[in-house]
Design an enzyme around this catalytic site. Structure first.
Site, mmCIF file in Angstrom:
data_model
loop_
_atom_site.group_PDB
_atom_site.id
_atom_site.type_symbol
_atom_site.label_atom_id
_atom_site.label_comp_id
_atom_site.label_asym_id
_atom_site.label_seq_id
_atom_site.Cartn_x
_atom_site.Cartn_y
_atom_site.Cartn_z
ATOM 1 N N LYS A 192 0.924 -1.108 -0.052
ATOM 2 C CA LYS A 192 -0.151 0.081 -0.189
ATOM 3 C C LYS A 192 0.854 1.329 -0.030
ATOM 4 O O LYS A 192 2.097 1.277 0.582
ATOM 5 C CB LYS A 192 -0.874 -0.028 1.203
ATOM 6 C CG LYS A 192 -1.856 -1.063 1.282
ATOM 7 C CD LYS A 192 -2.783 -0.898 2.625
ATOM 8 C CE LYS A 192 -3.835 -2.026 2.821
ATOM 9 N NZ LYS A 192 -4.979 -1.861 1.849
ATOM 10 N N ARG A 220 -10.286 -11.638 1.533
ATOM 11 C CA ARG A 220 -11.268 -12.474 1.269
ATOM 12 C C ARG A 220 -10.547 -13.877 0.965
ATOM 13 O O ARG A 220 -11.559 -14.929 1.157
ATOM 14 C CB ARG A 220 -11.505 -12.142 -0.295
ATOM 15 C CG ARG A 220 -10.474 -12.009 -1.425
ATOM 16 C CD ARG A 220 -10.909 -11.121 -2.499
ATOM 17 N NE ARG A 220 -10.907 -9.894 -2.182
ATOM 18 C CZ ARG A 220 -11.337 -8.930 -2.982
ATOM 19 N NH1 ARG A 220 -11.546 -9.490 -4.236
ATOM 20 N NH2 ARG A 220 -11.350 -7.732 -2.965
#
Length: 512
Positions: A289, A363
């Site tokens: 990130k 996920r």
């Protein structure tokens, strides 16, 4: 110096809630103030004397003399009637307190909802911190809404400090109509305490809250609440084939965990499964990130915190329903052992996933946990996660997106709005599913485009839900953490969303 044990073993800092049926002398008295409806003649329909043509004071339980004195003072200082706005004024002799905290309730002719009362009571309780004992007189019949808002609003986050902090001595006395309402105050105190637990987990710095310490504390709290506890370490995860959890946690020196907490109830009916994303810090892994804002990724285990708090809450409230929480915990770090874009993972249950972005990690751990949770043959499964930035693009920072099987999805969203957490039903469009196809595996973990990112993540998770299970996925990427100023009963930082939504759903299922 503070340690993981000392910070995590802290009890949530909330003011004590007490129910009283008559006004009693207190350090501060909380009353409401509304904008008068057009044509108001100065009388407030039994709620209290008007404060001239502009203001109406809502002060159930106080004498007419006391209410009139408060009304005059509120008018003199032009107290704000905006919901949650507070103004502190001296108390007249007829008021059972040293001062009065006025809190806005909106317009007098508007419907005064439970959420209005929660927000107003929360803001007032926060303004009363440090003042001692507060008598909250806003609505004697809807005691749970007032007490819950006040309890949540009184929350103060843990602070990592070498200084000795004084113990909280604040008490909130909720004025109620009868003993049934007093019982509602007791219930509100339990709910506020468990929401506070979720907030404390999320607010804990990631060097203190990591998979091992999080699992240990969840297990300790679960055992204390009478839950059945199971913790899988990295060796057990490897033996079981939990490829998603192991991959995401493989880049960290602090290995992953899977925690299972079970509240037993409702014999003869299937259990309800809860699953929560527990990424204790998310750098994005190899797909790292940007540095700006990465410090907020300490909150990427907000779903796990909410699930742990909810199953403990189910036990404390004695829900006649078996609830099984399956909570994967991992730290997503870049290193020589980190998983890579291009890797193919074999998930728990055998499905293979091509990794195209290691920052779509939530996920992956949820998929493993969902398959494991479905082995318990639940009737319903709720998973929640700070899953996608796309949730905030679509719905903003305060509205959770709810996906899943349509009827259950709609019911979860409806209950979420009823309790004030604002869930909104979202579709799982079939045309987005093709983007998850892989040439080298069963699935990819991201689509090749940026459209409908929240929905694509929901579609990915749907691949792991067993047939016949009613399922709802709650994306709380924005709602789990308030990076702005305190608002109503929501503090700055962790909010505890969606604990109250999941409780409402569990109670709805138990009652059906």
């Amino acid at each position: 110096m503070p340690t993981a044990q000392s910070i995590l073993s802290r009890t949530p800092d909330l003011a004590a809630l007490e129910a009283v049926t008559t006004p009693v002398e207190s350090d501060v008295v909380v009353v409401g103030v509304c904008a008068a409806s057009t044509g108001d003649d100065g009388e407030a329909g039994g709620r209290g004397a008007g404060a001239g043509p502009d203001l109406v004071v809502v002060a159930p339980g106080l004498s007419g003399e006391a209410t009139g004195a408060v009304a005059a003072a509120a008018s003199a200082v032009a107290a704000s009637t905006t919901v949650g706005a507070t103004t502190r004024i001296p108390a007249a002799d007829s008021v059972p307190g040293a001062s009065v905290m006025l809190v806005g309730l909106g317009k007098d002719d508007d419907e005064r909802t439970d959420e209005t009362l929660r927000r107003a009571a929360g803001a007032a309780a926060r303004a009363c911190r440090g003042l001692g004992t507060a008598l909250v007189a806003l609505d004697t019949d809807r005691a749970e809404a007032v007490a819950l808002g006040a309890g949540l609003g009184s929350f103060r986050p843990a602070k990592v400090t070498a200084k000795d902090e004084e113990a909280t001595t604040d008490t909130l006395r909720i004025l109620v109509a009868d003993s049934a309402a007093a019982t509602a105050v007791d219930r509100a105190a339990v709910i506020a305490d468990c929401v506070g637990l979720a907030r404390d987990f999320v607010n804990t710095p990631p060097n203190l809250l990591f998979p091992g310490s999080f699992a240990d504390r969840a297990a300790e709290l679960g055992a204390g609440a009478g839950l059945e506890v199971e913790v899988l370490d990295e060796a057990a995860l490897a033996d079981g084939g939990f490829g998603g959890i192991l991959a995401v946690g493989g880049g960290s020196s602090r290995p992953p965990r899977l925690v299972r907490l079970t509240h037993r109830g409702g014999e003869g009916r299937p259990p309800v499964a809860l699953v929560g994303k527990g990424v204790t810090f998310d750098t994005g892994g190899i797909s790292i990130k940007p540095a700006a804002g990465m410090e907020q990724m300490t909150m990427d285990m907000g779903g796990a915190a909410a699930v742990v708090a909810t199953v403990i809450l189910a036990a404390r409230l004695g829900l006649d329903l078996t609830v099984i929480a399956t909570v994967p915990m991992a730290e997503n770090m870049p290193s020589a052992t980190a998983y890579r874009p291009g890797d193919v993972l074999t998930m728990y249950g055998g499905t293979t996933v091509e990794v195209q972005n290691t920052d779509a990690e939530g996920r992956l751990i949820l998929a493993d946990a969902i398959v494991r949770a479905c082995e318990d043959s639940p009737s319903h499964l709720i998973d929640t996660a700070t899953l996608t930035g796309a949730q905030m693009v679509a719905l903003g920072k305060k509205t959770p997106g709810v996906m899943g099987t349509e009827d259950f999805r709609d019911r979860v969203a409806e209950l979420s709005r009823e309790v004030g957490e604002g869930g909104w039903p979202m579709p799982l469009p079939e045309e987005l599913r093709d983007g998850l196809d892989s040439e080298v595996a069963d699935l990819t973990n991201v689509t090749p485009h940026r459209w409908g990112g929240m929905l694509s993540a929901g579609l990915f998770l749907s691949e792991f839900v067993a047939d016949g299970v009613e399922w709802a996925h709650i994306d709380v990427a924005g709602p789990a953490y308030n990076d702005g100023g305190a608002d109503g009963y929501l503090p700055k930082g962790a909010t505890g969303v969606p604990v109250r939504t999941m409780l409402a759903v569990l109670e709805d299922i138990a009652a059906s």
